[in-house]
Design a protein around this motif. Sequence first.
Motif, PDB file in Angstrom:
ATOM      1  N   SER A 170      27.310  27.965  86.457  1.00 51.96           N
ATOM      2  CA  SER A 170      26.205  28.822  87.068  1.00 51.96           C
ATOM      3  C   SER A 170      26.167  28.128  88.546  1.00 51.96           C
ATOM      4  N   HIS A 171      26.476  26.856  88.905  1.00 53.93           N
ATOM      5  CA  HIS A 171      26.354  26.411  90.504  1.00 53.93           C
ATOM      6  C   HIS A 171      27.452  27.068  91.150  1.00 53.93           C
ATOM      7  N   HIS A 172      28.552  27.410  90.371  1.00 55.58           N
ATOM      8  CA  HIS A 172      29.746  28.390  91.029  1.00 55.58           C
ATOM      9  C   HIS A 172      29.309  29.752  91.110  1.00 55.58           C
ATOM     10  N   ALA A 173      28.794  30.175  90.283  1.00 52.62           N
ATOM     11  CA  ALA A 173      28.619  31.862  89.938  1.00 52.62           C
ATOM     12  C   ALA A 173      27.697  32.022  90.982  1.00 52.62           C
ATOM     13  N   GLN A 174      26.789  31.456  91.499  1.00 51.23           N
ATOM     14  CA  GLN A 174      25.695  31.788  92.339  1.00 51.23           C
ATOM     15  C   GLN A 174      26.291  32.247  93.786  1.00 51.23           C
ATOM     16  N   HIS A 175      27.570  31.767  93.937  1.00 54.02           N
ATOM     17  CA  HIS A 175      28.174  32.159  95.268  1.00 54.02           C
ATOM     18  C   HIS A 175      29.093  33.323  95.170  1.00 54.02           C
ATOM     19  N   ASN A 176      29.071  33.782  94.003  1.00 57.18           N
ATOM     20  CA  ASN A 176      30.035  35.041  93.676  1.00 57.18           C
ATOM     21  C   ASN A 176      29.404  36.342  93.389  1.00 57.18           C
ATOM     22  N   PRO A 177      29.266  37.217  94.652  1.00 58.18           N
ATOM     23  CA  PRO A 177      28.645  38.524  94.402  1.00 58.18           C
ATOM     24  C   PRO A 177      28.861  39.301  93.139  1.00 58.18           C
ATOM     25  N   ASN A 178      30.208  39.197  92.551  1.00 52.95           N
ATOM     26  CA  ASN A 178      30.533  39.979  91.449  1.00 52.95           C
ATOM     27  C   ASN A 178      30.135  39.354  90.102  1.00 52.95           C
ATOM     28  N   ALA A 179      29.623  38.229  90.037  1.00 55.44           N
ATOM     29  CA  ALA A 179      29.407  37.340  88.781  1.00 55.44           C
ATOM     30  C   ALA A 179      28.058  38.085  88.103  1.00 55.44           C
ATOM     31  N   VAL A 180      28.225  38.221  86.913  1.00 56.20           N
ATOM     32  CA  VAL A 180      27.106  38.906  85.870  1.00 56.20           C
ATOM     33  C   VAL A 180      25.869  37.928  86.114  1.00 56.20           C
ATOM     34  N   LEU A 181      26.140  36.626  85.809  1.00 60.02           N
ATOM     35  CA  LEU A 181      25.027  35.731  85.813  1.00 60.02           C
ATOM     36  C   LEU A 181      25.209  34.807  86.877  1.00 60.02           C
ATOM     37  N   ARG A 182      23.954  34.923  88.110  1.00 56.67           N
ATOM     38  CA  ARG A 182      24.249  34.208  89.178  1.00 56.67           C
ATOM     39  C   ARG A 182      23.444  33.059  89.265  1.00 56.67           C
ATOM     40  N   LYS A 183      22.456  33.083  88.329  1.00 49.61           N
ATOM     41  CA  LYS A 183      21.268  32.290  88.449  1.00 49.61           C
ATOM     42  C   LYS A 183      21.437  30.592  87.855  1.00 49.61           C
ATOM     43  N   LEU A 184      21.140  29.899  88.528  1.00 45.63           N
ATOM     44  CA  LEU A 184      21.280  28.251  88.039  1.00 45.63           C
ATOM     45  C   LEU A 184      20.448  28.199  87.007  1.00 45.63           C
ATOM     46  N   VAL A 185      21.302  27.363  86.067  1.00 50.50           N
ATOM     47  CA  VAL A 185      20.568  27.128  84.806  1.00 50.50           C
ATOM     48  C   VAL A 185      20.552  25.515  84.519  1.00 50.50           C
ATOM     49  N   THR A 186      19.659  24.814  84.021  1.00 51.18           N
ATOM     50  CA  THR A 186      19.786  23.523  83.844  1.00 51.18           C
ATOM     51  C   THR A 186      20.330  23.094  82.164  1.00 51.18           C
ATOM     52  N   VAL A 187      20.474  21.801  82.141  1.00 55.86           N
ATOM     53  CA  VAL A 187      20.879  21.406  80.640  1.00 55.86           C
ATOM     54  C   VAL A 187      19.422  21.924  79.745  1.00 55.86           C
ATOM     55  N   ASP A 188      18.569  21.822  80.069  1.00 56.45           N
ATOM     56  CA  ASP A 188      17.125  22.153  78.965  1.00 56.45           C
ATOM     57  C   ASP A 188      17.369  23.788  78.753  1.00 56.45           C
ATOM     58  N   ASP A 189      17.661  24.430  79.925  1.00 54.03           N
ATOM     59  CA  ASP A 189      17.815  25.835  79.831  1.00 54.03           C
ATOM     60  C   ASP A 189      18.874  26.258  78.290  1.00 54.03           C
ATOM     61  N   VAL A 190      20.141  25.365  78.635  1.00 52.51           N
ATOM     62  CA  VAL A 190      20.924  25.657  77.664  1.00 52.51           C
ATOM     63  C   VAL A 190      20.664  25.399  76.347  1.00 52.51           C
ATOM     64  N   LEU A 191      19.881  24.183  76.140  1.00 53.43           N
ATOM     65  CA  LEU A 191      19.435  23.585  74.841  1.00 53.43           C
ATOM     66  C   LEU A 191      18.395  24.498  74.515  1.00 53.43           C
ATOM     67  N   GLN A 192      17.480  25.090  75.086  1.00 54.41           N
ATOM     68  CA  GLN A 192      16.470  25.910  74.834  1.00 54.41           C
ATOM     69  C   GLN A 192      16.763  27.407  74.368  1.00 54.41           C
ATOM     70  N   SER A 193      17.922  27.719  74.703  1.00 54.29           N
ATOM     71  CA  SER A 193      18.252  29.147  74.382  1.00 54.29           C
ATOM     72  C   SER A 193      18.609  29.123  73.112  1.00 54.29           C
ATOM     73  N   PRO A 194      18.663  30.494  72.442  1.00 60.76           N
ATOM     74  CA  PRO A 194      18.834  30.624  70.993  1.00 60.76           C
ATOM     75  C   PRO A 194      19.951  29.901  70.499  1.00 60.76           C
ATOM     76  N   LEU A 195      19.921  29.394  69.106  1.00 59.03           N
ATOM     77  CA  LEU A 195      20.866  28.739  68.564  1.00 59.03           C
ATOM     78  C   LEU A 195      21.717  30.155  67.884  1.00 59.03           C
ATOM     79  N   ILE A 196      23.075  30.164  68.013  1.00 55.00           N
ATOM     80  CA  ILE A 196      23.940  31.193  67.673  1.00 55.00           C
ATOM     81  C   ILE A 196      24.414  30.718  66.449  1.00 55.00           C
TER      82      ILE A 196
END
Length: 386
Positions: A170-196
Motif C-alpha cells: 500500500s505504501h508503494h501503490a499510493q504513488h501509482n495512479p493506475n493502482a486499484v487500491l492506493r489507500k495506505l493500510v496498517t497492520v491493524d487494518d489487515v488483521l481486522q479485515s474479514p477472515l477468508i
Amino acid sequence: MNGIPQIVGAFEHPTRLSPDKTAAQLHAEAARGALTDAGLTKDDVDGYFCSGDAPGGTMSMANYLNLRLRHCDTLDVGGSSAVAQVAQACAAIQMGKCNVALITQAGRPKSSGVTTGTKKIVKDSLAPDLIWELPYAVPNVANYALVAARHFYEFGTTSEQLAWVRVAASHHAQHNPNAVLRKLVTVDDVLQSPLISDPLHRLDCCLITDGGGAIVVARNEIAASLGRPAIRMKGAGLALKHQEGGAIDLTYSAAAQSGREAFSQAGINAADIRYASIYDSFTITVVIQLEDLGFCPKGKGGAFVADGNLIANIGKLAVNTDGGGLCNNHPANRGGITKVIEAVRQLRQEAAPEVQIKDCGLACVQATGGHMATRHASATLILERT
C-alpha cells in the motif's frame, strides 16, 4: 550465436476493468504499447510467446495480431509463464530462431465475475488429479491458507508479520495512479479485515483485475540501434514442485530450485539485489519465496518482512514498488508479466520517483504459477542494466 538479447520494450495496460473489450483486444493493445515503447512495429516481430490466457493460443493470436513469424511458443506454467518466457525468448534469439520476440499476457476475469479468493482450482479438464479434487471444490485461498498455517506451526510466523507485506504494497501503490487500491493500510487494518480462510484475511489476498501487459526482447544488435536503456537477462531458472507421491513439505516452494539456478547462472547472490519483484498472490506467497531465494534463512521470512522492511528506500529490500498484485494489478489471474515490467522500470530509472531505487543495477523477478499447496511452477530472472 548472437550476443546477449535485451529487453527493449515493456508496457502495462492501464485498465483494471474492461467490460467493453475482449481478451484478444487486451493482448493486442498491450503488444502495441510494448512495441511503441521499444520503437518498433508489429512488422519487426518474428517471434511470439503467449500462454493459456491467450485466446486460441499462438496460431489464433498471430492471426489476430497479423504477425509474420519464424518462431512461436505457448508455455503454460500459470502465473510464472511470462517470466519463464523471457528466458525462452532470449534462448530463441541466441539460437537464431528469431530477432525480435513479443511476449503478451492479458485477460478479463474481473469482468467475468470471478470473486477474490474463491475461484475453484479445478477446471473442466482431464488432468489426472481432478477426479480427486472435483468433489471438494477446493478454493485457491484454502490452498495458501494451508501453507500459511504450516509455516506458522513450524516457524512461529504470525498474522501480524504477514500483514506487513500488504502494508508495504500500500505504501508503494499510493504513488501509482493506475493502482486499484492506493489507500495506505496498517497492520491493524489487515488483521481486522474479514477472515477468508484461517489464517488469511481479505487484505492478505491479491486483487482480481482485467488488463495485461507485454514485453519485447530483441537481438543485441537491434537493441543497440534503438537507443533504449540496455536491460539484459543475467540469469534464469525454472522449476516444478508437486505432491511427489505424497512426500509433501509445505514450507518451501519451487523457487528454492529456480532461484538457485538463476543466481548461480548470474554469478551473484541475493545480497547483491537492490530491487525484487516477488509474486504476491497472497502475503504468505511473498514470505515463502523470499526465504527460498535466499534473502533470509528458512523460517525467518516473517521477521524479514516485518516493520516496513519491504518499503522502498526505507527497509532492507524494496519489493513490488508498483503495489504488486495485492494493490496494483493482477491481470488474468497471472501476475508474472507485471513483475517483469516493474523490474524493467526500476532498472531504467523510470519507476515512480518516490519508490525509485537509486542506482538500481540488478533486479530479481520471481513468480509462481499454480497452487503452492499442491502443484506449481516457479520462474526466476536476474535482470541487469548494462
